[in-house]
Each structure stands twice: as C-alpha cells, then as structure tokens.
Design a protein around this motif. Structure first.
Motif, PDB file in Angstrom:
ATOM      1  N   TYR A  82      -2.805  -2.325  -8.628  1.00 16.54           N
ATOM      2  CA  TYR A  82      -1.716  -3.214  -8.222  1.00 16.54           C
ATOM      3  C   TYR A  82      -1.252  -3.037  -6.781  1.00 16.54           C
ATOM      4  N   LYS A  83      -1.943  -2.223  -5.988  1.00 21.18           N
ATOM      5  CA  LYS A  83      -1.464  -1.977  -4.627  1.00 21.18           C
ATOM      6  C   LYS A  83      -1.455  -3.237  -3.763  1.00 21.18           C
ATOM      7  N   ASN A  84      -2.277  -4.207  -4.092  1.00 26.29           N
ATOM      8  CA  ASN A  84      -2.283  -5.468  -3.354  1.00 26.29           C
ATOM      9  C   ASN A  84      -1.693  -6.621  -4.152  1.00 26.29           C
ATOM     10  N   ASN A  85      -1.160  -6.317  -5.338  1.00 24.06           N
ATOM     11  CA  ASN A  85      -0.638  -7.378  -6.198  1.00 24.06           C
ATOM     12  C   ASN A  85       0.433  -6.821  -7.132  1.00 24.06           C
ATOM     13  N   VAL A  86       1.523  -6.353  -6.569  1.00 25.53           N
ATOM     14  CA  VAL A  86       2.576  -5.784  -7.404  1.00 25.53           C
ATOM     15  C   VAL A  86       3.198  -6.850  -8.307  1.00 25.53           C
ATOM     16  N   GLY A  87       3.127  -8.107  -7.894  1.00 26.90           N
ATOM     17  CA  GLY A  87       3.635  -9.192  -8.730  1.00 26.90           C
ATOM     18  C   GLY A  87       2.935  -9.257 -10.070  1.00 26.90           C
ATOM     19  N   GLY A  88       1.656  -8.904 -10.100  1.00 23.85           N
ATOM     20  CA  GLY A  88       0.911  -8.877 -11.355  1.00 23.85           C
ATOM     21  C   GLY A  88       1.408  -7.804 -12.298  1.00 23.85           C
ATOM     22  N   LEU A  89       1.939  -6.749 -11.755  1.00 21.24           N
ATOM     23  CA  LEU A  89       2.497  -5.664 -12.561  1.00 21.24           C
ATOM     24  C   LEU A  89       3.860  -6.048 -13.124  1.00 21.24           C
ATOM     25  N   LEU A  90       4.612  -6.831 -12.368  1.00 25.23           N
ATOM     26  CA  LEU A  90       5.980  -7.161 -12.756  1.00 25.23           C
ATOM     27  C   LEU A  90       6.077  -8.278 -13.786  1.00 25.23           C
ATOM     28  N   ALA A  98       7.058  -3.366  10.093  1.00 28.22           N
ATOM     29  CA  ALA A  98       6.559  -2.053   9.665  1.00 28.22           C
ATOM     30  C   ALA A  98       5.161  -2.181   9.077  1.00 28.22           C
ATOM     31  N   LEU A  99       4.963  -3.173   8.236  1.00 30.18           N
ATOM     32  CA  LEU A  99       3.653  -3.375   7.617  1.00 30.18           C
ATOM     33  C   LEU A  99       2.592  -3.702   8.663  1.00 30.18           C
ATOM     34  N   ALA A 159       8.461   7.355  -5.811  1.00 25.29           N
ATOM     35  CA  ALA A 159       7.988   7.070  -4.449  1.00 25.29           C
ATOM     36  C   ALA A 159       6.838   6.069  -4.479  1.00 25.29           C
ATOM     37  N   LEU A 160       5.917   6.247  -5.411  1.00 27.00           N
ATOM     38  CA  LEU A 160       4.802   5.307  -5.536  1.00 27.00           C
ATOM     39  C   LEU A 160       5.307   3.918  -5.909  1.00 27.00           C
ATOM     40  N   ALA A 161       6.293   3.868  -6.782  1.00 28.56           N
ATOM     41  CA  ALA A 161       6.872   2.577  -7.166  1.00 28.56           C
ATOM     42  C   ALA A 161       7.490   1.886  -5.953  1.00 28.56           C
ATOM     43  N   LYS A 162       8.190   2.642  -5.128  1.00 28.12           N
ATOM     44  CA  LYS A 162       8.798   2.062  -3.924  1.00 28.12           C
ATOM     45  C   LYS A 162       7.734   1.556  -2.958  1.00 28.12           C
ATOM     46  N   SER A 209       5.320  -3.427  -0.836  1.00 24.25           N
ATOM     47  CA  SER A 209       3.978  -3.936  -0.480  1.00 24.25           C
ATOM     48  C   SER A 209       3.278  -3.071   0.561  1.00 24.25           C
ATOM     49  N   LEU A 210       3.480  -1.778   0.474  1.00 22.20           N
ATOM     50  CA  LEU A 210       2.862  -0.856   1.415  1.00 22.20           C
ATOM     51  C   LEU A 210       1.648  -0.139   0.825  1.00 22.20           C
ATOM     52  N   GLY A 211       1.265  -0.508  -0.385  1.00 23.55           N
ATOM     53  CA  GLY A 211       0.145   0.154  -1.048  1.00 23.55           C
ATOM     54  C   GLY A 211      -1.168   0.027  -0.304  1.00 23.55           C
ATOM     55  N   ALA A 212      -1.361  -1.078   0.377  1.00 20.37           N
ATOM     56  CA  ALA A 212      -2.618  -1.293   1.102  1.00 20.37           C
ATOM     57  C   ALA A 212      -2.757  -0.369   2.306  1.00 20.37           C
ATOM     58  N   VAL A 213      -1.642   0.105   2.850  1.00 19.14           N
ATOM     59  CA  VAL A 213      -1.706   0.953   4.050  1.00 19.14           C
ATOM     60  C   VAL A 213      -1.449   2.426   3.751  1.00 19.14           C
ATOM     61  N   PHE A 214      -1.092   2.745   2.510  1.00 22.90           N
ATOM     62  CA  PHE A 214      -0.906   4.131   2.094  1.00 22.90           C
ATOM     63  C   PHE A 214      -1.772   4.417   0.871  1.00 22.90           C
ATOM     64  N   PRO A 215      -2.973   4.953   1.073  1.00 26.24           N
ATOM     65  CA  PRO A 215      -3.760   5.364  -0.090  1.00 26.24           C
ATOM     66  C   PRO A 215      -2.973   6.410  -0.884  1.00 26.24           C
TER      67      PRO A 215
END
Length: 119
Positions: free
Chosen positions: A17-25, A51-52, A77-80, A85-91
């Motif tokens: 879900y790092k590129n699609n958090v909407g799918g998780l919600l 920032a992104l 922290a991972l949830a935040k 939408s920072l999952g793509a830039v923070f492995p």
C-alpha cells in the motif's frame, strides 16, 4: 519468531500500500482522507507536496537514500508515512524507531549500515 512474523506481515502491507494508501482505507475513509490532505495542503502552503518533491529528488539520485528516524513507535510511524503518501520515498528498511533503543543507537545503526559520509 512471532515478532519476525509480525514484521514480515507489516512489511508486506507497507509494500503493498505504499503507493496506494486509499486502497487500504476503503472508499469512505479514502474520501475523508483525501479531503483532509487537501485541507492540510491549503493550510500549509503545500508543505507536503514540496516535501515529497524534495524527498523524491533525493531518492532518485544514485548513492542517495532517505532515512527516517522517529521517537514514535514503529507501527504508528509507518502508518503516518503511508497517510502522508511518503511510502514511495521511504523504504521500510530505512525507517527507524528510537522508542526502545534511543536515538543514539539508531544513528549508530545507520552509520554502520551506510557509513560515515552521510548528511
């Protein structure tokens, strides 16, 4: 063993879900989340967008990575990171929680992993 399984499951969800958090919600929460993000962007002069963009530029460079150290526990922290939408830039491997081990230990781990030539 149980902790390792939990981490693998969290890593799997984060990666999915790092590129699609909407799918998780789900649809209803996704719409509310998008509205809230739009309001935050408006109130902060597009802070998140800037920032992104900056973090994306850094992560696109060779020999550069983004590392996040937080005093928040790892799962929140991972949830935040996902919600912003920072999952793509923070492995997930580059997100460290100093809650239990302290900031100094986190930075020691980062230096041992990446070396001393860091900014």
């Amino acid at each position: 063993r149980k902790l390792a399984f939990r981490y693998r499951r969290v890593k799997e969800l984060y990666t999915t879900y790092k590129n699609n958090v909407g799918g998780l919600l789900g649809p209803a929460k996704r719409d509310a989340w998008l509205q809230l993000r739009a309001e935050v962007e408006a109130l902060t002069d597009s802070w998140l967008t800037h920032a992104l963009k900056s973090l994306s530029i850094i992560s696109s460079r060779s020999n550069c990575v983004n590392v996040l150290v937080t005093t928040t526990q790892l799962i929140p922290a991972l949830a935040k990171v996902l919600l912003y939408s920072l999952g793509a830039v923070f492995p997930i491997e580059n997100i460290y929680s100093a809650t239990k081990i302290g900031k100094e230990s986190c930075f020691e781990r980062i230096v041992s992993r990446f070396g001393t030539n860091i900014t």
